[in-house]
Scaffold this motif. Structure first.
Motif, PDB file in Angstrom:
ATOM      1  N   VAL A 171       0.834  -1.199   0.000  1.00  0.00           N
ATOM      2  CA  VAL A 171       0.000   0.000   0.000  1.00  0.00           C
ATOM      3  C   VAL A 171       0.872   1.254   0.000  1.00  0.00           C
ATOM      4  O   VAL A 171       0.583   2.219  -0.705  1.00  0.00           O
ATOM      5  N   ALA A 172       1.973   1.221   0.749  1.00  0.00           N
ATOM      6  CA  ALA A 172       2.904   2.352   0.722  1.00  0.00           C
ATOM      7  C   ALA A 172       3.463   2.522  -0.701  1.00  0.00           C
ATOM      8  O   ALA A 172       3.579   3.637  -1.209  1.00  0.00           O
ATOM      9  N   ALA A 173       3.776   1.390  -1.343  1.00  0.00           N
ATOM     10  CA  ALA A 173       4.354   1.447  -2.697  1.00  0.00           C
ATOM     11  C   ALA A 173       3.372   2.055  -3.694  1.00  0.00           C
ATOM     12  O   ALA A 173       3.785   2.703  -4.662  1.00  0.00           O
ATOM     13  N   SER A 174       2.082   1.868  -3.448  1.00  0.00           N
ATOM     14  CA  SER A 174       1.091   2.405  -4.395  1.00  0.00           C
ATOM     15  C   SER A 174       1.063   3.929  -4.359  1.00  0.00           C
ATOM     16  O   SER A 174       0.546   4.567  -5.267  1.00  0.00           O
ATOM     17  N   ASN A 175       1.626   4.527  -3.302  1.00  0.00           N
ATOM     18  CA  ASN A 175       1.688   5.987  -3.203  1.00  0.00           C
ATOM     19  C   ASN A 175       3.101   6.563  -3.316  1.00  0.00           C
ATOM     20  O   ASN A 175       3.276   7.766  -3.263  1.00  0.00           O
ATOM     21  N   GLU A 176       4.106   5.689  -3.427  1.00  0.00           N
ATOM     22  CA  GLU A 176       5.477   6.187  -3.465  1.00  0.00           C
ATOM     23  C   GLU A 176       6.221   5.647  -4.676  1.00  0.00           C
ATOM     24  O   GLU A 176       6.535   4.464  -4.756  1.00  0.00           O
ATOM     25  N   GLU A 177       6.518   6.556  -5.580  1.00  0.00           N
ATOM     26  CA  GLU A 177       7.153   6.140  -6.831  1.00  0.00           C
ATOM     27  C   GLU A 177       8.487   5.445  -6.636  1.00  0.00           C
ATOM     28  O   GLU A 177       8.868   4.570  -7.403  1.00  0.00           O
ATOM     29  N   GLN A 178       9.175   5.854  -5.581  1.00  0.00           N
ATOM     30  CA  GLN A 178      10.508   5.309  -5.334  1.00  0.00           C
ATOM     31  C   GLN A 178      10.433   3.828  -4.939  1.00  0.00           C
ATOM     32  O   GLN A 178      11.331   3.049  -5.210  1.00  0.00           O
ATOM     33  N   LEU A 179       9.332   3.490  -4.275  1.00  0.00           N
ATOM     34  CA  LEU A 179       9.178   2.151  -3.713  1.00  0.00           C
ATOM     35  C   LEU A 179       8.477   1.205  -4.694  1.00  0.00           C
ATOM     36  O   LEU A 179       8.714  -0.005  -4.676  1.00  0.00           O
ATOM     37  N   SER A 180       7.642   1.770  -5.544  1.00  0.00           N
ATOM     38  CA  SER A 180       6.712   0.976  -6.343  1.00  0.00           C
ATOM     39  C   SER A 180       7.352  -0.102  -7.231  1.00  0.00           C
ATOM     40  O   SER A 180       6.961  -1.268  -7.153  1.00  0.00           O
ATOM     41  N   PRO A 181       8.343   0.217  -8.081  1.00  0.00           N
ATOM     42  CA  PRO A 181       8.873  -0.826  -8.971  1.00  0.00           C
ATOM     43  C   PRO A 181       9.544  -1.964  -8.201  1.00  0.00           C
ATOM     44  O   PRO A 181       9.418  -3.132  -8.558  1.00  0.00           O
TER      45      PRO A 181
END
Lengths: 177, 177
Positions: free
Chosen positions: B94-104
């Protein structure tokens, strides 16, 4: 709702929402005393809209659509969990799991929305819950729909999802007889 | 992992984890340059441990356990998604869905762990993926397991879950023949 889906709970303050909605912070707070109230009301409102839209897709479904259309019902149920409503609700759920103040309110909302979705699913699938295992077949289907929503969070899962929905549409149709 | 499950992404800094682990912040950063590295490594490590433990539960399952035990396999697969690993992974998703740095990074991790879980499920269920729909039957089952994990986030859903698992165990057993 867009705010919650895009920025998460931490990034969604009443001020941010008020600015986006083009109203003053005071006006927003006049209607919703707290951030918790604002966002649970928003999720509930959109969930009700989506439920009404779902029933509207199958207007002749009194007692269930014809067997051949059950796959369409399954697909429409899954669609409930792959759009912005689910993304927003998921942000709220996960925030609630870490915030005591939010948790009981969201748990209660989730239970209420879940019961209503179950009712609609039973109706549209023409499922007879007096039969053994029928209730659990429908519940598992809605759990699968939530899981498919989760799988769509970071990547576009539409191609895989379509195949899973086609297969489980068949299996649920067989199981419900 | 406990940190992530209990405090979410926003509340899980390297300092908080280091303190809890009884090491210095510098020591933690020597091993993991960023918070993203630390938490994706932690989720991957625990996912691998859980996969190994799952295989260990069914040591004689070469080519699938006997049909009668498929419900036990389904229950064990669902257990993967109702413990602290899933709670922590969900926070990260869920954090990744809002943070571009984390998402990939998280999307890649999720795909890797998902493929491995699918492989184990196919093996333990003795599913022959050359058959029509078999792959999608197993995928839908794992999506359902994730949905059950989500349903367990705010309330203890064990009683309902047990009934759903029993019924879907039967459905999957029949579908796989």
């Amino acid at each position: 709702m867009s705010c919650l889906a895009e920025h998460g709970w931490a990034g969604s303050t009443v001020s941010v929402v008020a600015e986006r909605a083009g109203v003053s912070r005071g006006a927003a707070q006049h209607h919703f005393r707290t951030r918790e109230e604002l966002f649970t009301a928003a999720v509930e409102y959109v969930a009700e809209e989506r439920s009404a839209a779902l029933r509207g897709l199958f207007p002749d479904a009194g007692g269930g659509v014809a067997g051949a259309d059950r796959t369409a019902v399954v697909a429409a149920l899954v669609d409930l969990y792959t759009g912005p409503l689910f993304r927003a609700a998921l942000q709220l759920w996960v925030a609630a799991s870490n915030e005591e103040q939010l948790s009981p309110r969201v748990a209660e909302l989730e239970a209420r929305v879940g019961r209503e979705t179950h009712r609609i699913a039973v109706e549209l699938l023409g499922a007879d819950e007096s039969g053994s295992g029928v209730r659990e077949t429908v519940q598992g289907l809605l759990d699968m729909a939530r899981g498919l929503g989760l799988a769509n969070l970071l990547t576009d899962d539409a191609v895989r999802r379509k195949r899973v929905v086609a297969q489980w549409g068949r299996l649920v149709d067989e199981a419900l007889g």
